[in-house]
Motif scaffolding. Sequence first.
Motif, PDB file in Angstrom:
ATOM      1  N   ARG A 233     -60.059   0.865  77.560  1.00  0.00           N
ATOM      2  CA  ARG A 233     -59.479   1.604  79.327  1.00  0.00           C
ATOM      3  C   ARG A 233     -57.639   2.326  79.106  1.00  0.00           C
ATOM      4  O   ARG A 233     -57.495   2.133  80.325  1.00  0.00           O
TER       5      ARG A 233
ATOM      6  N   ALA B  24     -53.296   3.965  86.991  1.00  0.00           N
ATOM      7  CA  ALA B  24     -55.235   3.858  86.671  1.00  0.00           C
ATOM      8  C   ALA B  24     -54.315   4.577  85.600  1.00  0.00           C
ATOM      9  O   ALA B  24     -54.723   5.336  84.735  1.00  0.00           O
ATOM     10  N   CYS B  25     -56.678   4.668  84.568  1.00  0.00           N
ATOM     11  CA  CYS B  25     -56.805   4.740  83.800  1.00  0.00           C
ATOM     12  C   CYS B  25     -57.710   6.007  83.653  1.00  0.00           C
ATOM     13  O   CYS B  25     -58.137   6.753  82.728  1.00  0.00           O
ATOM     14  N   GLY B  27     -60.066   6.263  85.474  1.00  0.00           N
ATOM     15  CA  GLY B  27     -61.449   6.153  85.975  1.00  0.00           C
ATOM     16  C   GLY B  27     -61.932   5.205  87.264  1.00  0.00           C
ATOM     17  O   GLY B  27     -62.402   6.239  87.771  1.00  0.00           O
ATOM     18  N   CYS B  28     -60.954   5.049  87.654  1.00  0.00           N
ATOM     19  CA  CYS B  28     -61.330   4.713  89.138  1.00  0.00           C
ATOM     20  C   CYS B  28     -60.778   6.147  89.655  1.00  0.00           C
ATOM     21  O   CYS B  28     -61.735   6.561  91.023  1.00  0.00           O
ATOM     22  N   GLY B  63     -55.606   1.428  90.093  1.00  0.00           N
ATOM     23  CA  GLY B  63     -54.092   1.082  88.972  1.00  0.00           C
ATOM     24  C   GLY B  63     -53.385   0.109  89.576  1.00  0.00           C
ATOM     25  O   GLY B  63     -53.455  -0.321  89.930  1.00  0.00           O
ATOM     26  N   GLY B  90     -60.330  -0.663  92.545  1.00  0.00           N
ATOM     27  CA  GLY B  90     -60.325  -0.606  91.125  1.00  0.00           C
ATOM     28  C   GLY B  90     -60.183  -2.354  90.385  1.00  0.00           C
ATOM     29  O   GLY B  90     -59.509  -2.910  91.022  1.00  0.00           O
ATOM     30  N   SER B  91     -60.378  -2.855  89.298  1.00  0.00           N
ATOM     31  CA  SER B  91     -60.077  -4.181  89.151  1.00  0.00           C
ATOM     32  C   SER B  91     -58.669  -4.001  89.238  1.00  0.00           C
ATOM     33  O   SER B  91     -57.638  -5.244  88.932  1.00  0.00           O
ATOM     34  N   CYS B  92     -57.777  -3.350  88.455  1.00  0.00           N
ATOM     35  CA  CYS B  92     -56.565  -3.131  88.180  1.00  0.00           C
ATOM     36  C   CYS B  92     -55.881  -3.558  89.316  1.00  0.00           C
ATOM     37  O   CYS B  92     -54.503  -3.840  89.660  1.00  0.00           O
ATOM     38  N   TRP B  99     -54.628  -5.261  82.763  1.00  0.00           N
ATOM     39  CA  TRP B  99     -53.379  -5.703  82.129  1.00  0.00           C
ATOM     40  C   TRP B  99     -51.663  -6.186  82.508  1.00  0.00           C
ATOM     41  O   TRP B  99     -51.168  -6.471  82.441  1.00  0.00           O
ATOM     42  N   GLY B 121     -63.882  -3.318  90.698  1.00  0.00           N
ATOM     43  CA  GLY B 121     -64.935  -3.071  89.891  1.00  0.00           C
ATOM     44  C   GLY B 121     -64.581  -2.196  89.028  1.00  0.00           C
ATOM     45  O   GLY B 121     -63.425  -1.867  89.372  1.00  0.00           O
ATOM     46  N   CYS B 122     -64.739  -2.324  87.204  1.00  0.00           N
ATOM     47  CA  CYS B 122     -63.810  -0.758  86.167  1.00  0.00           C
ATOM     48  C   CYS B 122     -64.887  -0.044  85.495  1.00  0.00           C
ATOM     49  O   CYS B 122     -65.424  -0.484  84.895  1.00  0.00           O
ATOM     50  N   PRO B 123     -65.000   1.064  86.405  1.00  0.00           N
ATOM     51  CA  PRO B 123     -64.768   1.176  87.422  1.00  0.00           C
ATOM     52  C   PRO B 123     -66.050   1.344  88.681  1.00  0.00           C
ATOM     53  O   PRO B 123     -66.515   0.742  88.251  1.00  0.00           O
TER      54      PRO B 123
HETATM   55  S1  SF4 Z   1     -60.370  -0.724  87.276  1.00  0.00           S
HETATM   56 FE1  SF4 Z   1     -60.996   0.001  85.362  1.00  0.00          FE
HETATM   57  S2  SF4 Z   1     -61.225   2.393  85.314  1.00  0.00           S
HETATM   58 FE2  SF4 Z   1     -59.856   1.345  87.139  1.00  0.00          FE
HETATM   59  S3  SF4 Z   1     -58.333   2.194  85.980  1.00  0.00           S
HETATM   60 FE3  SF4 Z   1     -58.483   0.410  85.510  1.00  0.00          FE
HETATM   61  S4  SF4 Z   1     -59.046  -0.228  83.716  1.00  0.00           S
HETATM   62 FE4  SF4 Z   1     -59.101   2.279  84.861  1.00  0.00          FE
END
Ligand code: SF4
Lengths: 566, 175
Positions: A233, B24-25, B27-28, B63, B90-92, B99, B121-123
Amino acid sequence: MTSVELIGKLREKFGAAIQDVCELTPSKVRVEVAPASVVPVCEALYRDLGARFLITAGIDSRAVRGCFDVDHIFSLDPDKMFVIVRASVPPERATLDSITPRVPAAFWAERELYDVLGVKAEGHPDPRRLIMPDDWPEGLFPLRKDVKYGDWPAVGGENADASYPWKPAPEGTSTVVVGPFFPVLEEPAQLRLYVDGERVVDCDYRGFYSHRGIEKMGDSALTYNEIPFVAERICGICGFIHSSCYCETAEEAMGIRAPRRARYIRSLMLEVERIHSHLLWLGIAGHIIGFDTVLMQAWRVREPIMWLCEKITGNRKTYGMNLVGGVRRDIPKEVQPELLEVVDKIEKETVAIVNAVIGDTVLKARLSGVGMLPEEKAKELAVVGPTVRGSNLPLDARVDHPYAAYDEIPPKVITHPDCDNWARVVVRLEETIESIRWIREGLKQMPDGPIMASDIPEDIPPEQWGVFVVEAPRGEAIHYVVTGGDNRPARWRVRAPTYQNLQALPYLIEQETIADVPITLGSMDPCFSCTERTEIINVRSGESKVLDQQELLRLSREATERLRGR
Amino acid sequence: MAISDALKKLFPKSLWVYHVNVGACNGCDIEVINVLTPYYDAERFGIKLVSSPRHADVLLVCGPVTRQVLPSVKRVYEATPSPKLVFAIGSCACGGGIWHDSYNILGGADKALPVDYYIPGCPPRPEAILYGVAVALGLAPKKAAPVHTKQKFLEMLEKGEVPGPQLVAPPGDSE
Ligand code: SF4
């Protein structure tokens, strides 16, 4: 040159300054040097022996040996060797001579060293804050072990109003502020362009808006086997490379190796990830310069890859496949024909897009001769990935330091002699095709067998280490692990490829027009997103004008239109 | 009045959305962009990604909120004209994700802005993002009725069967 010869050379030159040598494997050596000699040793490696600077890792070893360890990591690519230069400094005087004046690529690494560990690089040309947020208190260094996990300073403390100390604008220039939300980049960052009319004279960068403190989590909150999932991630586009790199590194530190089939599965997923990432990038690059058809087509072609990933791993992205010692899921026999079918389909469509892009004279005219990065400069700045290969240097971790299954099937390294934005585009396109070839080859040669090592030690002794690089779609990612107690590393250092590539930005856009900045930035495929606004401040009159992101995109697209009209 | 009816009144035409990455990473973020590409094509619902918050009705926040991004994201929210909706994607963004307790992270998007809808969701899959927006706008029917589970949980809490944080009822959606 072998590691023995290398150590011989260093001992001959520096004598007693080389205090100790630790040879992990014939291709990985750590040399402990007297702190006073760190600069000459690094310079000798870089200038005389042709080593390439990778990254610096600072370790708080006060509890073990009463000092801070500073590890400068180098790579000797032709000899397929990693050399770590370690200097230990006492906690009372946590400073070390800066190597940046001699080894320019260490520019950010040494700034970060102070930010996170409080070891000052004496004589660094630009010791401003790099990583920590502006409101972070002075003198609190998160990677020190006495900073307890969870004991974080509240927002709005003593530094609540602090702002970033930007470089002053050069005489006679105007300032263009880009970001922190910007369309070309997937993570927020702020860029200031100092412009004279249309030309960029200089720029300054403030990034790390997305800094999430992963390394601290790794050495205080997670366990060895939890880290792969967090590592993945780090990046939602090329996360698998991070988990693979971490696993290979941790496996090395523990003295194990994943079974061959697991290594093939890693390589296969890495190539699948490269295809999705390059197609994604191609779409975004097209969007920046006004070719939205490219965006739609590239992403349409890419989508079946995402479905396939879901089929194999259970998720479209963030696969969660890696564990230390192997992978969690096999690629079942039944999925293989389908995988090949998807690969065939994507190949056909990608080739069509690649031909359309390469044959497009407007695109070529728009990208050629812009964002020049000559070979020599690319070497000096130690850029990686398609950015360095676009400067005609055949640097690819899959071949230089093989990992996973690349020792058995080396990929073809793609380079381009033009050293400009066009070169970087072509390199990526050809790499996509090469990845497709690799997947076919990999599936053919994939051996049967277990997917998880059976000899994972129960107790992992502390102070073991490992270092690996993995070729991400954007360049090399580096992971460095030093084992510790409590089933977690004492230090887990990660360097993403963009970290090094972005440092080349001032050089790339100097003397370019503002309209070329988005695509030049985009040509490096930086891993970071979106413009809140762009503010133009005229330094001479003190006037300021606010442009939004559309304005900047418009400038970029108009430049393309002018070529089309010709 | 149900929220979806109110939304139909407030946003009778196309929805313009602005996407903000607050740490965010990516992904989302790529899944958000994916929603606009041919297979998912959100534009057929009148959903359009715009490049300035000043043009937007909806903010899609991805994120965990980092310390450094906090002041900027607040400015983005202020620059968005009312009425506006905020989706945490997204879960973040929903709660800080993996995190949540790191030193540079403040938590989910609701640590910086008032969030109206959460899409975990991730993502989250592109379908999930589309579905979330469509449900919020009353374009698609809700398939699950979270009300029941919530009530059951509340009952258990009252009886002291589940130790845990106090649940806060979501704002007035009584469907
Ligand atoms: S929810 Fe998952 S995919 Fe989205 S920003 Fe967070 S770590 Fe990345």
